[in-house]
Design a protein around this motif. Structure first.
Motif, PDB file in Angstrom:
ATOM      1  N   ASP A 180      59.643  78.755  23.705  1.00  0.00           N
ATOM      2  CA  ASP A 180      60.523  79.265  22.035  1.00  0.00           C
ATOM      3  C   ASP A 180      61.715  79.986  23.159  1.00  0.00           C
ATOM      4  OD1 ASP A 180      58.409  78.046  20.509  1.00  0.00           O
ATOM      5  OD2 ASP A 180      57.904  79.944  20.221  1.00  0.00           O
ATOM      6  N   THR A 181      62.878  80.129  21.998  1.00  0.00           N
ATOM      7  CA  THR A 181      63.555  80.857  22.488  1.00  0.00           C
ATOM      8  C   THR A 181      63.439  82.754  22.545  1.00  0.00           C
ATOM      9  OG1 THR A 181      65.123  79.309  22.698  1.00  0.00           O
ATOM     10  CG2 THR A 181      65.993  81.314  22.790  1.00  0.00           C
ATOM     11  N   PHE A 182      63.154  82.797  21.161  1.00  0.00           N
ATOM     12  CA  PHE A 182      63.226  84.152  20.771  1.00  0.00           C
ATOM     13  C   PHE A 182      62.707  84.849  20.908  1.00  0.00           C
ATOM     14  CE2 PHE A 182      61.385  87.725  17.867  1.00  0.00           C
ATOM     15  CZ  PHE A 182      62.923  88.027  17.473  1.00  0.00           C
ATOM     16  N   GLY A 183      62.573  86.199  22.011  1.00  0.00           N
ATOM     17  CA  GLY A 183      62.297  86.633  22.533  1.00  0.00           C
ATOM     18  C   GLY A 183      62.047  87.332  24.156  1.00  0.00           C
ATOM     19  N   SER A 184      62.825  85.658  24.238  1.00  0.00           N
ATOM     20  CA  SER A 184      63.210  85.660  25.555  1.00  0.00           C
ATOM     21  C   SER A 184      64.542  86.145  26.349  1.00  0.00           C
ATOM     22  CB  SER A 184      63.777  84.190  26.068  1.00  0.00           C
ATOM     23  OG  SER A 184      64.769  83.633  25.470  1.00  0.00           O
ATOM     24  N   PRO A 185      64.402  86.390  27.743  1.00  0.00           N
ATOM     25  CA  PRO A 185      65.904  87.108  28.393  1.00  0.00           C
ATOM     26  C   PRO A 185      66.888  86.410  27.875  1.00  0.00           C
ATOM     27  CG  PRO A 185      64.099  87.063  30.066  1.00  0.00           C
ATOM     28  CD  PRO A 185      63.295  86.205  28.370  1.00  0.00           C
ATOM     29  N   GLU A 186      66.970  85.093  27.842  1.00  0.00           N
ATOM     30  CA  GLU A 186      68.275  84.807  27.852  1.00  0.00           C
ATOM     31  C   GLU A 186      68.690  84.738  26.495  1.00  0.00           C
ATOM     32  OE1 GLU A 186      66.061  81.945  30.178  1.00  0.00           O
ATOM     33  OE2 GLU A 186      66.062  82.902  28.421  1.00  0.00           O
ATOM     34  N   TRP A 187      67.498  84.936  24.981  1.00  0.00           N
ATOM     35  CA  TRP A 187      68.132  85.414  23.947  1.00  0.00           C
ATOM     36  C   TRP A 187      67.843  87.143  23.234  1.00  0.00           C
ATOM     37  CZ3 TRP A 187      66.489  89.014  19.946  1.00  0.00           C
ATOM     38  CH2 TRP A 187      66.862  88.993  18.661  1.00  0.00           C
TER      39      TRP A 187
END
Length: 477
Positions: free
Chosen positions: A294-301
């Motif tokens: 998942d993307t949400f909550g990732s460093p990238e997000w």
């Protein structure tokens, strides 16, 4: 952002309602919902919902009519879950949503907390679907209902036997509505649904759903960014960013509009520092979300949101370069943030870590147009980004827009408008570099103006970011 509602019932299309899925499919789709959507908008209590789901499934297996309120949520969550997974490209999501609609009016007539949760569930669908009710309208409707119930105010009395689940849901429902309202309003340049000075409700407790029971909390809520994150830590951190956006809109924009450059420059630097601290204190992504890619909550997000905030902070200054109030550093900062956003989106889409949402489209397109604007406007930016680098960046943006347009027909106008804009920009830069002069004259040829205007008209019909409109006007005219 998406379609328009007809009357009180949120009527989407003439799609035939899908039959109720079997137990295995329901479990798969609602698990996808709680894995990918709930961490960002936790307006439900997962254990409570699971009880509703079991009641509905058991009723169906016993050939009984399900509770209509509970049936709505099961079908709505299945529809949203289908949009996040392998069913996103077929008609199953629309069919499930149409089935949920058959129960919607009953839920709304309850005039209860569940009524607002139902509106938010519809918003989750519209965020991810090319068809559906306007997210702007849904966020406003949810917020109005919150105000009617007084959810924006802190409860100043205590009961002998408090219901912790209900108390937490009151806070979650309000702040999820606020989050959605601020995201749409600030991005699209529209009025907010409630002023921050009218709010004194506490933020939700930073605690996992399973640790909230009606009679007690099974553990103490998280109270410091140094503590391990919970499943809603990222949502709470996002709400704090929306509060910063709201304050920025209230403090910075009027000063920039009035030409009060000294005050606005000081405020901008203070907000830039606050955005940096927000990024620095971002909670770590949960292991379960990392495992699900998942993307949400990732460093990238978080980096996406930080760089998008920088663009929102400077957006009013970029189109006023003639006043002399814009320094070279402003263009450099905006170009760097825009480039970072575009590269992160390319990485996420190529690795299939991001689902299509209207929010993603608006953030990417604002970054793409800002990047071109800064390249055209600043010698310093052109010194950093050479022609081959600019061409590579434009190609990366086109790749993402092309992927989105394959799945969402409304994105085609965004893709085509950017292609025309990027080609014109690169041609202009080649001509001006050969002549060693600053870009001048119309960016789009007279022959291409009508076609470009057609693209913009269609974009405006489905929703265009206010910043994009200002930048395009400044660039083209």
């Amino acid at each position: 952002m998406s379609g328009i509602a007809a009357g009180n019932v949120l009527q989407l299309t003439a799609t035939t309602p899908a039959p109720f899925p079997d137990r295995a499919v329901v479990k798969m789709l609602t698990t996808a919902y709680f894995d990918q959507v709930h961490p960002q908008f936790p307006f439900l209590h997962k254990p409570t919902y699971r009880r509703w789901e079991e009641e509905v499934l058991t009723a169906g297996e016993c050939k009984r009519s399900p509770d209509p309120v509970h049936a709505f949520f099961v079908l709505a969550l299945c529809a949203v879950g289908a949009l996040t997974g392998p069913f996103a490209g077929n008609t199953l999501p629309e069919g499930l949503y149409a089935a949920a609609e058959t129960y919607y009016e009953h839920v709304i007539q309850q005039n209860s907390l569940e009524s607002i949760q139902a509106i938010l569930a519809c918003a989750m669908y519209s965020l991810r679907s090319p068809v559906g009710v306007s997210v702007w309208m849904l966020s406003g409707l949810a917020l109005r209902q919150c105000l009617e119930f007084g959810l924006h105010r802190k409860i100043r009395w205590s009961r002998a036997q408090p219901d912790y689940v209900k108390e937490e849901l009151r806070k979650r429902v309000f702040w999820c509505s606020y989050n959605l309202d601020r995201a749409v309003a600030v991005t699209l340049g529209r009025p907010v649904g409630i002023a921050d000075h009218d709010i004194d409700a506490e933020l939700p407790s930073d605690i996992n759903d399973e640790d909230i029971t009606p009679h007690k909390l099974l553990r103490m809520p998280r109270s410091s960014h140094a503590e391990p994150a919970t499943e809603i830590s990222s949502a709470i951190h996002t709400i704090r960013l929306r509060q910063l956006w709201a304050r920025m809109q209230r403090v910075v924009y009027p000063q920039v509009e009035s030409g009060d450059t000294s005050q606005s420059d000081q405020a901008i630097q203070e907000f830039k520092t606050e955005f940096g601290l927000w990024l620095e204190h971002s909670p770590e992504q949960l292991l379960s979300n990392r495992l699900h890619n998942d993307t949400f909550g990732s460093p990238e997000w978080y980096k996406l949101m930080y760089n998008h905030s920088i663009l929102l902070l400077y957006r009013h200054k970029l189109v006023r370069k003639a006043s002399g109030s814009v320094t070279a550093q402003v263009f450099v900062d905006c170009a760097q943030s825009s480039h970072a956003i575009c590269m992160i989106y390319k990485q996420l889409y190529v690795t299939q870590r991001l689902n299509d949402t209207w929010g993603a489209l608006h953030v990417l397109f604002l970054a793409a147009v800002t990047y071109l604007h800064c390249v055209l406007s600043s010698d310093e930016v052109r010194g950093i980004y050479r022609l081959n680098h600019i061409s590579s960046t434009c190609t990366s943006i086109m790749v993402v827009l092309a992927i989105m347009a394959e799945r969402w027909k409304p994105v085609e106008s965004y893709r085509d408008a950017f292609e025309m804009l990027s080609n014109a920009t690169q041609a202009t830069l080649i001509e001006t570099s050969m002549a060693q002069r600053t870009p001048a004259g119309p960016l789009i040829s007279p022959e291409g103006q009508k076609q470009f205007t057609d693209y913009l008209s269609y974009m405006a019909e489905i929703g265009m970011c206010a910043s994009v409109e200002d930048l395009l006007t400044d660039m083209v005219e």
